[in-house]
Design a protein around this motif. Structure first.
Motif, PDB file in Angstrom:
ATOM      1  N   PRO A   1     -11.386   2.099  -0.966  1.00  0.00           N
ATOM      2  CA  PRO A   1     -10.900   1.229   0.063  1.00  0.00           C
ATOM      3  C   PRO A   1     -11.477   1.910   1.609  1.00  0.00           C
ATOM      4  CG  PRO A   1      -9.409   2.946  -0.677  1.00  0.00           C
ATOM      5  CD  PRO A   1     -10.506   3.130  -1.582  1.00  0.00           C
ATOM      6  N   CYS A   2     -12.354   2.662   1.718  1.00  0.00           N
ATOM      7  CA  CYS A   2     -12.577   2.906   3.219  1.00  0.00           C
ATOM      8  C   CYS A   2     -13.239   2.107   3.972  1.00  0.00           C
ATOM      9  CB  CYS A   2     -13.497   4.099   2.825  1.00  0.00           C
ATOM     10  SG  CYS A   2     -14.427   4.956   4.344  1.00  0.00           S
ATOM     11  N   LEU A   3     -14.174   1.265   3.228  1.00  0.00           N
ATOM     12  CA  LEU A   3     -14.793   0.071   3.962  1.00  0.00           C
ATOM     13  C   LEU A   3     -14.057  -1.045   3.865  1.00  0.00           C
ATOM     14  CD1 LEU A   3     -18.183  -0.890   2.365  1.00  0.00           C
ATOM     15  CD2 LEU A   3     -16.503   0.717   1.401  1.00  0.00           C
ATOM     16  N   GLY A   4     -12.791  -1.192   3.218  1.00  0.00           N
ATOM     17  CA  GLY A   4     -12.037  -2.173   3.142  1.00  0.00           C
ATOM     18  C   GLY A   4     -12.378  -3.319   2.010  1.00  0.00           C
ATOM     19  N   ALA A   5     -13.561  -2.882   1.031  1.00  0.00           N
ATOM     20  CA  ALA A   5     -13.988  -3.699   0.096  1.00  0.00           C
ATOM     21  C   ALA A   5     -12.931  -4.100  -0.910  1.00  0.00           C
ATOM     22  CB  ALA A   5     -15.317  -3.241  -0.496  1.00  0.00           C
ATOM     23  N   HIS A   6     -12.264  -3.031  -1.650  1.00  0.00           N
ATOM     24  CA  HIS A   6     -11.304  -3.194  -2.618  1.00  0.00           C
ATOM     25  C   HIS A   6     -10.394  -1.958  -2.991  1.00  0.00           C
ATOM     26  CE1 HIS A   6     -14.277  -1.488  -5.622  1.00  0.00           C
ATOM     27  NE2 HIS A   6     -14.578  -0.870  -4.510  1.00  0.00           N
ATOM     28  N   GLN A   7      -9.619  -1.887  -3.618  1.00  0.00           N
ATOM     29  CA  GLN A   7      -8.844  -0.733  -4.207  1.00  0.00           C
ATOM     30  C   GLN A   7      -8.027  -0.062  -3.372  1.00  0.00           C
ATOM     31  OE1 GLN A   7     -12.264   1.646  -5.530  1.00  0.00           O
ATOM     32  NE2 GLN A   7     -12.442   0.766  -7.473  1.00  0.00           N
ATOM     33  N   GLY A   8      -7.272  -0.955  -2.343  1.00  0.00           N
ATOM     34  CA  GLY A   8      -6.546  -0.323  -1.575  1.00  0.00           C
ATOM     35  C   GLY A   8      -6.642  -1.195  -0.118  1.00  0.00           C
ATOM     36  N   ALA A   9      -7.069  -2.129  -0.009  1.00  0.00           N
ATOM     37  CA  ALA A   9      -7.105  -3.040   1.455  1.00  0.00           C
ATOM     38  C   ALA A   9      -5.891  -3.156   1.763  1.00  0.00           C
ATOM     39  CB  ALA A   9      -7.717  -4.271   1.140  1.00  0.00           C
ATOM     40  N   MET A  10      -5.623  -3.477   2.938  1.00  0.00           N
ATOM     41  CA  MET A  10      -4.181  -3.619   3.518  1.00  0.00           C
ATOM     42  C   MET A  10      -3.835  -4.732   4.030  1.00  0.00           C
ATOM     43  SD  MET A  10      -3.822  -0.125   6.145  1.00  0.00           S
ATOM     44  CE  MET A  10      -5.311  -0.157   6.789  1.00  0.00           C
ATOM     45  N   ALA A  11      -2.454  -4.951   4.267  1.00  0.00           N
ATOM     46  CA  ALA A  11      -2.182  -6.537   4.845  1.00  0.00           C
ATOM     47  C   ALA A  11      -1.899  -6.302   6.216  1.00  0.00           C
ATOM     48  CB  ALA A  11      -0.620  -6.604   4.331  1.00  0.00           C
ATOM     49  N   ALA A  12      -1.763  -7.345   6.932  1.00  0.00           N
ATOM     50  CA  ALA A  12      -1.505  -7.428   8.417  1.00  0.00           C
ATOM     51  C   ALA A  12      -0.296  -6.570   8.900  1.00  0.00           C
ATOM     52  CB  ALA A  12      -1.292  -8.613   8.969  1.00  0.00           C
ATOM     53  N   GLY A  13      -0.334  -5.613   9.781  1.00  0.00           N
ATOM     54  CA  GLY A  13       0.509  -4.958  10.521  1.00  0.00           C
ATOM     55  C   GLY A  13       0.870  -3.594   9.431  1.00  0.00           C
ATOM     56  N   GLU A  14       0.098  -3.470   8.556  1.00  0.00           N
ATOM     57  CA  GLU A  14       0.429  -2.060   7.768  1.00  0.00           C
ATOM     58  C   GLU A  14      -0.360  -0.861   8.339  1.00  0.00           C
ATOM     59  OE1 GLU A  14       1.562  -3.426   3.405  1.00  0.00           O
ATOM     60  OE2 GLU A  14      -0.738  -3.074   3.677  1.00  0.00           O
ATOM     61  N   LYS A  15      -0.008   0.218   8.033  1.00  0.00           N
ATOM     62  CA  LYS A  15      -0.413   1.362   8.498  1.00  0.00           C
ATOM     63  C   LYS A  15      -1.283   2.371   7.198  1.00  0.00           C
ATOM     64  CE  LYS A  15       2.192   1.411  12.618  1.00  0.00           C
ATOM     65  NZ  LYS A  15       3.235   1.756  13.329  1.00  0.00           N
ATOM     66  N   THR A  16      -2.423   2.757   7.467  1.00  0.00           N
ATOM     67  CA  THR A  16      -2.668   3.938   6.368  1.00  0.00           C
ATOM     68  C   THR A  16      -3.035   5.084   6.980  1.00  0.00           C
ATOM     69  OG1 THR A  16      -3.682   2.238   4.630  1.00  0.00           O
ATOM     70  CG2 THR A  16      -4.927   4.330   5.044  1.00  0.00           C
ATOM     71  N   LEU A  17      -2.746   6.146   6.504  1.00  0.00           N
ATOM     72  CA  LEU A  17      -3.136   7.392   7.020  1.00  0.00           C
ATOM     73  C   LEU A  17      -4.194   7.984   6.137  1.00  0.00           C
ATOM     74  CD1 LEU A  17      -1.950  10.474   8.734  1.00  0.00           C
ATOM     75  CD2 LEU A  17      -2.595  11.036   6.386  1.00  0.00           C
ATOM     76  N   SER A  18      -5.498   8.200   6.380  1.00  0.00           N
ATOM     77  CA  SER A  18      -6.789   8.066   5.564  1.00  0.00           C
ATOM     78  C   SER A  18      -7.463   9.287   5.640  1.00  0.00           C
ATOM     79  CB  SER A  18      -7.610   6.796   5.822  1.00  0.00           C
ATOM     80  OG  SER A  18      -8.780   7.151   5.201  1.00  0.00           O
TER      81      SER A  18
END
Lengths: 172, 417
Positions: free
Chosen positions: B360-377
């Motif tokens: 998910p680091c580059l948003g390709a797959h396996q944990g992409a986010m929806a609008a408004g969401e927050k991730t601590l990475s």
């Protein structure tokens, strides 16, 4: 065939709502990662700046031979080629920035896209869409309000060859 | 005249004395590419009959960005790369599942002190942890080096960062580098090399040094480097690397700027959206509710990172509103973490384990986010839209903070667990 060392083009001052040149435009703002599967140059242009606040419609506005002017650290971030090639796709002639991200700078030079370092700019005396002439060789312009630094030798050699790939084949 | 690390390495490789700012051509020891190899090989495709890569044994290709393939397009890319590898007799090819390139390359013994490694990935600077001059390049350049074996560098100026003391419990190298980047700025070290000095280095493990070196590009630096010490020698020996000349800066080398950090005083840091230099001490971030925690990547997917997270969770269940995604940086780490029970503990707490890759680091797959969401990475970049959605928010922090946050459902100081 020698390439032109004098570029004439209409400028885009990439500014924020305060009228300042935008700094730290990163590679996700230039060419968002959702389009990274695109490898066809012709398809890239339409997504240029589509994640840059205030400039999402840039691809529709940009015309052939335009020259863009931006702030510090342009192209920070990833090594994605599309962030350089999208401008080629739009036939943007050159990018002028106060400074560039380290990889972006190499990327553009090696791809033969003219990038220039802004020496000084007086934003009160220059307007969007003005036609300006830039001399890559000695860093001169025909406009008082904007000054640039000239190309380095290696940059000029690669530019004249087309790109690093062509340049490297010649020196082999 | 006394010299910096980068000057010595570029002089050794170019076989001549160099002045600051001088441009020289050198032959890198290894050229790394990953899933973007397909696009690079297309640059050669038009002239395939005539062109062979010059040094097939110097090309390293790791499939890590979108693995296993997530679409027809990525599957096709992988196929093009496998065919290219066979056709050109590429020696160092690591197919899906082996891990993230910046972990795999050192594990395979290819990060040799005193060498030059370039890669068409901006975090190639990671091998500075091993006294390698390593830096990110672009794709045109990668194709050029495949064919000619060489590229150009301009001898940069150097910043010196001196580290003293020892990090406190639950404070990590990630907190240190986020603090350094906050101080220096996202472009503060543009075109500069960075050297780490001081007796604090001996208190940093190799994975910690890799975390720090990995993020050099986030302050604009061309590369950063640590000196070789006993920890380095031991780590390299396990990777099969024994014969190398150690290069380091002269004692009285000249630096453009100098910085000092006392590791005892570093506290957990959080880089707020949307820039890596937007770091704040954790007290300013505590309580921010997040939707997802992500532990992994080439920055923080190492065994000690996973172990630290597991020890903070202590098999307790994560907060019900949190998705906790965990990926080891390599197959080797994954196996070790399974063998010592770390993976089991994390899964028991509610973690979702992804294959060793960029995920998910580059948003390709396996944990992409929806609008408004927050991730601590625990990744290295929080640019707007980096993890897919352009209207989502990424906070960068350490593995300890990620675990504490997964437990509480809001950004939490790991020292308080």
């Amino acid at each position: 065939m020698q390439k032109d060392v004098i570029l004439n083009g209409r400028i885009w001052l990439i500014t924020n709502d305060k009228g300042e040149l935008i700094n730290d435009i990163d590679t996700d703002m230039i060419f968002h990662n959702q389009y990274l599967t695109i490898t066809d140059l012709d398809e890239m242009g339409q997504y240029t700046f589509d994640n840059l606040e205030g400039w999402k419609d840039f691809a529709d506005k940009a015309l052939k031979d335009d020259i863009i002017v931006v702030g510090d650290n342009f192209g920070a971030g990833s090594s994605r080629q599309q962030a350089v090639d999208c401008f080629k796709s739009l036939a943007v002639q050159a990018i002028i920035a106060k400074s560039f991200g380290a990889i972006y700078k190499r990327n553009a030079i090696n791809s033969g896209l003219p990038i220039l370092v802004l020496d000084s700019i007086d934003l009160n005396n220059i307007e969007n869409r003005e036609m300006v002439e830039f001399d890559l060789e000695n860093g001169e312009t025909d406009h008082n309000a904007i000054n640039i630094e000239p190309f380095s030798k290696v940059q000029m050699d690669i530019y004249q060859a087309g790109n690093l790939f062509a340049y490297g084949k010649n020196i082999k | 005249m006394s010299k910096t690390f980068i000057q010595k390495i570029l002089e050794k490789k170019s076989g001549k004395e160099l002045e600051e700012g001088e441009i020289t051509f050198v032959e890198p020891d290894y050229i790394l590419t990953h899933d973007n190899t397909a696009a690079i090989s297309q640059k050669l495709a038009q002239i395939k009959e005539r062109i062979k890569v010059k040094y097939p044994d110097r090309i390293v290709i790791v499939l890590d960005h979108v693995i296993p393939a997530a679409s027809e397009k990525t599957a096709n890319n992988h196929k093009i790369i496998r065919e290219f590898v066979k056709e050109q007799n590429i020696e160092h090819f690591y197919d899906i599942g082996k891990g993230i390139c910046h972990q795999v390359l050192p594990e395979m013994g290819l990060a040799v002190p005193g060498s030059i490694v370039v890669g068409s990935d901006s975090h190639t600077c990671t091998y500075g942890a091993f006294s390698v001059f390593s830096t990110g390049i672009d794709r045109t350049e990668a194709a050029g080096i495949w064919v000619t074996g060489q590229t150009w560098f301009k001898l940069p100026r150097t910043f010196k960062i001196t580290l003293t003391g020892k990090l406190q419990k639950h404070v990590t190298a990630k907190d240190l580098i986020l603090k350094i980047i906050k101080d220096i700025g996202a472009d503060g070290a543009n075109y500069r090399a960075v050297e780490y000095h001081g007796d604090g280095i001996s208190n940093l493990t190799i994975p910690q040094r890799m975390t720090i070196a990995n993020m050099a590009i986030e302050m604009g630096a061309k590369s950063s480097a640590f000196p070789v010490d006993d920890r380095t020698r031991k780590w390299l020996k396990e990777a099969g690397v024994e014969d190398y000349g150690e290069i380091w800066a002269d004692k009285d080398a000249q630096y453009e700027k100098e910085y000092n950090y006392n590791l005892n005083k570093i506290e957990p840091m959080v880089a707020f959206p949307h820039s890596v230099d937007n770091g704040k001490p954790i007290c300013e971030a505590e309580g921010i509710k997040v939707d997802q925690c992500f532990l992994g990547t080439c920055t923080n997917g190492r065994l000690e990172d996973l172990e630290l997270a597991a020890s903070i969770l202590e098999a307790k269940k994560i907060h019900p509103d949190i998705r906790f995604i965990v990926g080891a940086a390599s197959q080797k780490i994954y196996q070790k973490a399974m063998n010592n029970g770390t993976i089991q503990k994390l899964v028991k707490s509610g973690a979702v384990i992804i294959p060793p890759g960029c995920g998910p680091c580059l948003g390709a797959h396996q944990g992409a986010m929806a609008a408004g969401e927050k991730t601590l990475s625990t990744a290295n970049r929080n640019f707007k839209g980096r993890m897919g959605n352009k209207d989502s928010f990424i906070y960068l922090a350490s593995p300890a903070t990620a675990a504490a946050t997964a437990l509480k459902g809001k950004i939490t100081d790991p020292r308080k667990i």
